[in-house]
Write a protein that holds these residues in place. Sequence first.
Motif, short mmCIF file in Angstrom:
data_model
loop_
_atom_site.label_atom_id
_atom_site.label_comp_id
_atom_site.label_asym_id
_atom_site.label_seq_id
_atom_site.Cartn_x
_atom_site.Cartn_y
_atom_site.Cartn_z
N GLU A 1 22.51 55.32 44.51
CA GLU A 1 23.34 55.83 43.42
C GLU A 1 24.68 55.11 43.36
O GLU A 1 25.18 54.75 42.29
N ILE B 1 24.32 51.51 42.09
CA ILE B 1 24.19 51.50 40.64
C ILE B 1 25.56 51.71 40.00
O ILE B 1 25.92 51.07 39.01
N PHE B 2 26.34 52.61 40.57
CA PHE B 2 27.66 52.86 40.00
C PHE B 2 28.53 51.62 40.09
O PHE B 2 29.21 51.24 39.13
N SER C 1 27.66 49.32 37.52
CA SER C 1 28.12 49.76 36.20
C SER C 1 29.58 49.40 35.99
O SER C 1 29.98 49.09 34.87
N VAL C 2 30.38 49.48 37.03
CA VAL C 2 31.80 49.14 36.87
C VAL C 2 31.93 47.69 36.42
O VAL C 2 32.70 47.38 35.51
N GLU D 1 29.63 46.05 34.86
CA GLU D 1 29.10 46.03 33.49
C GLU D 1 30.19 46.41 32.49
O GLU D 1 30.34 45.79 31.44
#
Lengths: 722, 435
Positions: free
Chosen positions: A83, A86-87, A90-91, A93
């Motif tokens: 998790e 993935i976070f 995302s940052v 991204e």
Amino acid sequence: MTTIYIDNRPYTVKGGDNLLHACLSLGFDIPYFCWHPAMHSVGSCRQCAVKLFKDEHDTHGKIVMSCMTAAVDGMRISIDDVEVRIFRKSVIEWLMANHPHDCPVCDEGGECHLQDMTVMTGHSYREFRFRKRTYRNQYLGPFINHEMNRCIQCYRCVRFYRDYAGGRDFDVFASRDRVYFGKHEDGVLESEFSGNLVEICPTGVFTDKTFKKNYTRKWDLQTAPSICVHCGLGCNTIAGERYGYLRRIINRYNGAVNGYFLCDRGRFGYEFVNSERRLTGSLMSSGLPARLLYFGARVIGIGSPRASLEANFALMSLVGEEHYYSGLSQTDHALLSKIIDILQEGPARSASLQDAAASDAVFILGEDVTNSAPLLALALRQSVRGKSLETALRLHIPEWHDEAVRGAVQQEKGDLFLATPYSTKLEDVSTYYYHAAPAELARLGFAVAHELDKASPSVSGLAGDVHASAVRIALALKMAHNPLVVSGTSCGSEKLIEAAANVSKALCKAGSSAKLCFTVPECNSLGTALMGGRSINDAFTAVQDGEADTVIILENDLYRRAERREVDAFFDRARHVMAIDHCRTETVTRADVVLPAAVFAETGGTLVNNEGRAQRFYRVYVPQGSIQESWRRLKEMMLAVRPGVENWDSLDDVTRALENAIPGFGGIASSAPLAEFRVTGQKIPRQPHRYSGRTAMHADISIQEPKPPDDSDSPLAFSMEG
Amino acid sequence: MERPLTEHMRPDGGYLSLREYEEKGGYQAARKALQGMTPKEVQELVTSSKLRGRGGAGFNTGLKWSFVPPVDAARRPRYLIANADEMEPGTFKDRMLMEGNTHQLIEGMIIASFAIQADISYIFLRWAYKLSAKRLETALSEAYSRKYLGKNIFGTGYDLEMYLHTGAGRYICGEETALLNALEGKRAIPRAKPPFPQVSGLWGKPTVVNNVETLANIPHIINSGAEWFINLSRSRDGGTKVYGVSGKVARPGWWELPLGTTIRELIEEHAGGMKDGYRFRSVLPGGASTEFLAEEHLEVPMDFDSVQLAGSRLGTGTMIVIDDRTCTVGAVHNLQQFFSQESCGWCTPCREGLPWIVQTLGAIENGQGTPEDLEMLDRHTDLLWLDKTFCAHAPGAMEPLRSGLKLFRDDFMRHIKQRRCPYRTRNSDDNNIYR
């Protein structure tokens, strides 16, 4: 010691440290942007997320920012948790949504922190399909380029510029996804530390214009560890060359000296190396120097406080100790001798920049440190924050929690007392400042010393308010744990230096661990002074009196050190003048023989900074044409005119000879590893690491790869890679 | 039914002067507290009254006060701040309280300041509340001239200064730590907690920030006691609540009612039900940053625990009713535009994620959405959450988004499949006016 569990394995860390710093120190790859080792944590970028578990049964955990979480004994975290991975992806991204996809043409290429973090998180696929937000750029001056579209809003620039360096003319504006980092209106950045934005910025928003204008990239460069030559502090740098030209200076970390930052003079002041004032060809045939010296000339040598120890020593060995002059002006000679006596006598030790930043009460006598020793000003700006740190710790706020520490005490500062001839830039963080002529400043200093120790000489006729200040300053210094007294040569006053010494002596007598910091004008002022030799005024006398008729001047422009008519008379009287220097100075124009010298980046050597710290700088590249390293050239001359003298094959030989010859230089040969030093049997390549493109750089001239030069003076190699 | 917060308001909506307020019993509670009680006693009384913060977080007020450390000369002055930066979309309760009974807030602040041994207090007022500002200035002036503020209040030796500060218009100033930064003249960016404001707050000193409605209740608790206050409520927490209803209802408005009045009662009895031609679709119970509730939730009592059980939050207790002729995608889009524009810009997920959400919703609304857009929105409702963001702003934005995607998913799908907004008709009055 504190034990934490990272992905179920135990590790020992420093208790109370933030997890990001602890994990990075252990070698883990956690991506981050807004954290900085000197500016600590604010938790804005959210990139350094890890999972924190309550105990070994907790399988869900919660996401925390590692830079904002203290390491507590028994803590269990995971870096690899799905998790949180993935976070973190995302940052990146989110940051990439608006970031220009310009890597191939971006000047940050090769040293872009964003690139590195992007690769580290594994984000690679773009889902964002809308238009990117863009900004207008500003003119920020001749050194720093502004390209706001690259900004990822890490806030490091404004935190450094305003919070760390005390600048006021740069700020963050607006809100939401339109935050803008710049000035109210275009204009030259006023802070003398603005150049650090170039290295602080994780992307290419702020780049070095001097570097950029030649379209150089990091991988084109050949670099080597160097020392800044623009003041007496000796900040550590990395100098980079391409195509035989010096292209940039960046910071080299040294925790005791400059830490992570340089001043603008050191960073951007290198282009004299490439200027048309550089001397490249000798203005007389090379045989003449030897002939001059051989045919019974009475020779003296004038050294220089901006030349390395080895170059000065080579000159001293060539002409003989009794004919060697230090190259210092009479005033500087007296002041530096006094400083050396004081530091050698003690009991106060000289302070490093790291010590200065850790001082809790500082008294500056006479020095405008912002100009004479800029990084010292930056360090002292941090020293006044010590008080807020104490308060924060009492409120259980960890010292790395940057905003909370600053918020806990707001404007309250530690003690910084300034006594200068005019208004100086540190006044905005000072407790008290006093402007007067140097003689009066010295009297204040003596008064402070007398307040601390009645046996120290007293001062009479002091104005009431000045006396009150002396009492106040003395009390503050007495109550401090790490008081610091700063003075130097800028005022040209021996009394000031004596007063500073008296204050520190008085403090030490009372049991304090007081330190002294003297600023000196040039990069090897202290080294030159330690070597001995008389001032140039004595050299003038020697020539005027007919004791000498031939002068060898090493890397020194005499017109900067004495009255014009004295120097003119000197040059008129001398029969032969040989100048060894790298740029056309006025002295050079008066010389009969001019021998081009290598600059700091073209030679190796040792410099002694204002603390008395010997530091070695290394050759970045081999210079062109008839430019030669001064010490080597002088050695050649010495071998020619003194048969039987010991040859010096490498720089180490000179350093060792110096160590043996002059008392006080014991240990100097170990200020750097010897040329024989190897790592697993290999020489250490100069930086950067392997970039195969470098070998193709001269393909337009010849596709044969030229043999790299040999470096017998250091354990560094000129290799294919770097 | 007792309505302590609103009963003394003038029917003509005019300013209730200090004299009028006192005639109705005003400032007796302040006297009682300062002259007859200790700060600790006041704290304990308020704690036992089960007053929970009315700003949206619902934390027990007395308990919050108890976290300030004992008075330390080195850590003074201490501060009490009234958070009057009411900007939650749909919310107007604090405005009505400040305009209608200005001195009630001041009296509440005096008592609260006394309870935490504050030296200085501020009212941080929303920039747009011009009438409240005027009335507060007048009220403060009156209070000072009667010496209810300043030195030696009621001869008790307690000193308190009170100042009105108007903000510059940004929503994030309603976040208590961003409020502190704004009050200090810095950028209105929230602070990380810990340290909590009670330890290091305004100017680094012990500070408590309370909502206007919360503070308005304090004089009544002092006057009438904890048990009375608890009995005002239908839930286990004490007091009345100022509720509001907006949307396509017959009588949008506001009413002070027992805490725990149901949603149905509020919409049907007090707001007169839906306007002619409209049907109930959904409701945001407590302002824009709460989850949409559906028809099945109409019986839910509007108190902290019940609404939370139903999957939403009481928030400010001012409801926005969504009717069947409103495009829900447009409504969610509108809300996200608000949150995106009010992002302070400090942390990455909120600063970059919200505009992406807004652009995606705009595309969907305009018939240019894709099924992948829904995946992306779903993903964001998970990513922009507490602990991942720096403060609760983006999580607040995700509450209507997440619940909207759940409750109105068919609407979203229709926009994507039909490549147009199914609610927009050529002549419709209800063409999306949110922009």
